[in-house]
Every structure is written in C-alpha cells, then in structure tokens.
Write a protein that holds these residues in place. Structure first.
Motif, PDB file in Angstrom:
ATOM      1  N   ASN A   1       0.814  -1.224   0.000  1.00  0.00           N
ATOM      2  CA  ASN A   1       0.000   0.000   0.000  1.00  0.00           C
ATOM      3  C   ASN A   1       0.843   1.268   0.000  1.00  0.00           C
ATOM      4  O   ASN A   1       0.397   2.298   0.487  1.00  0.00           O
TER       5      ASN A   1
ATOM      6  N   GLU B   1      -0.829   4.345  -1.463  1.00  0.00           N
ATOM      7  CA  GLU B   1      -2.099   4.747  -0.865  1.00  0.00           C
ATOM      8  C   GLU B   1      -1.819   5.500   0.424  1.00  0.00           C
ATOM      9  O   GLU B   1      -1.230   4.968   1.363  1.00  0.00           O
TER      10      GLU B   1
ATOM     11  N   GLU C   1      -8.376  10.166   0.972  1.00  0.00           N
ATOM     12  CA  GLU C   1      -7.409   9.195   0.464  1.00  0.00           C
ATOM     13  C   GLU C   1      -6.779   9.780  -0.793  1.00  0.00           C
ATOM     14  O   GLU C   1      -7.477  10.304  -1.657  1.00  0.00           O
TER      15      GLU C   1
ATOM     16  N   GLU D   1      -3.475   9.123  -3.759  1.00  0.00           N
ATOM     17  CA  GLU D   1      -2.590   8.099  -4.304  1.00  0.00           C
ATOM     18  C   GLU D   1      -1.490   8.767  -5.106  1.00  0.00           C
ATOM     19  O   GLU D   1      -1.738   9.722  -5.842  1.00  0.00           O
TER      20      GLU D   1
END
Length: 147
Positions: A32, A35, A84, A86
């Motif tokens: 991740n 992320e 969130e 990215e």
C-alpha cells in the motif's frame, strides 16, 4: 512501520500537486505504498499518513463510544475532510483546495518527516510553530525524555 524524518522545501505545481521528496517516498511501506491519507492537522498544517499508519489511528478514533457527546464531537472533527490520495507514477499527489485553504499553502511548502507521518506546512506558519531558543528546546527534551 514507516519512518519519516528531515524537512524538505517543495513546490506545488499549477494543478495543486506535490511531488513527495524521494527520501519520504522511499520510506513508504512496500504494501500500500502509494495509498495515503491526508487530513487536517491540529495546527494549521496537513498530515499525510501511509494507509497502514492511518488505519491504526482510525481504529482508535472509530472505536470511541458513539453515545458519548465528547467522543462524537472529537470523531466528527477528526474525520472531517480526511482524503485518500494516491501517488501517481511521478510521485505526485493532488492536495484538495479545501485543504490548501486550511493550511495556507499556496505554491511553496515545507514537508516534515514526523516518524510515522509527514506534515505539510506553509513555510512562514511552520516557522511560527518551531521552538526558537535552543535552551527552551533543551528544557522540553529534558522534561519529556528524562524518565
């Protein structure tokens, strides 16, 4: 566990994207790693967490008793606006306009590694929150670390 340290001077591009410094990006967890969660800081800054670190905090905050008014108020203010994000292939992420307004960040930013998280600051506001006197810093270190 992520381990972020140091401070970096960065610039946002015209679209409000920030390139994460290479050393910060290299410290992201393998799983991740692209992320991240961006949230408003308690001071006028933004806080960027790897998803793994954010989940630890999320579980603590979400686990508070929802029937307690003080806890609900804290949860409401903690979770509002958490986003969130990215990293793209160039190591950039978009900072929402509401978060830019909150932090006062326009073009220049200071990126500060804070152990398990990263803070993003407007350069002048960052200076306002630093301890200016070495003796004051020394006394605080003694108070907090002498046990």
């Amino acid at each position: 566990m992520a381990f972020f340290t140091s401070e970096y001077e960065c610039k946002l591009d015209a679209k409000g994207r920030l390139v994460l410094p290479a050393k910060i990006k290299a410290a992201l967890p393998e799983s991740n790693g692209n992320e991240l969660v961006l949230r408003r800081g308690f001071e006028p800054c933004l806080v960027l967490y790897p998803m793994l670190e954010y989940r630890k905090i999320y579980n603590r905050v979400a686990g508070l008793d929802e029937f307690n008014e003080e806890f609900r108020n804290f949860q409401r203010n903690f979770f509002r606006g958490n986003t969130e994000v990215e990293l793209d292939n160039a190591g950039r992420f978009l900072i929402p306009k509401t978060m830019l307004r909150y932090s006062g960040i326009e073009r220049d930013a200071i990126v500060v590694g804070m152990g398990n998280r990263v803070e993003l600051w407007h350069p002048e506001k960052y200076e306002d929150y630093l301890i200016q006197e070495n003796s004051d810093f020394s006394k605080l270190a003694q108070k907090l670390l002498s046990e």
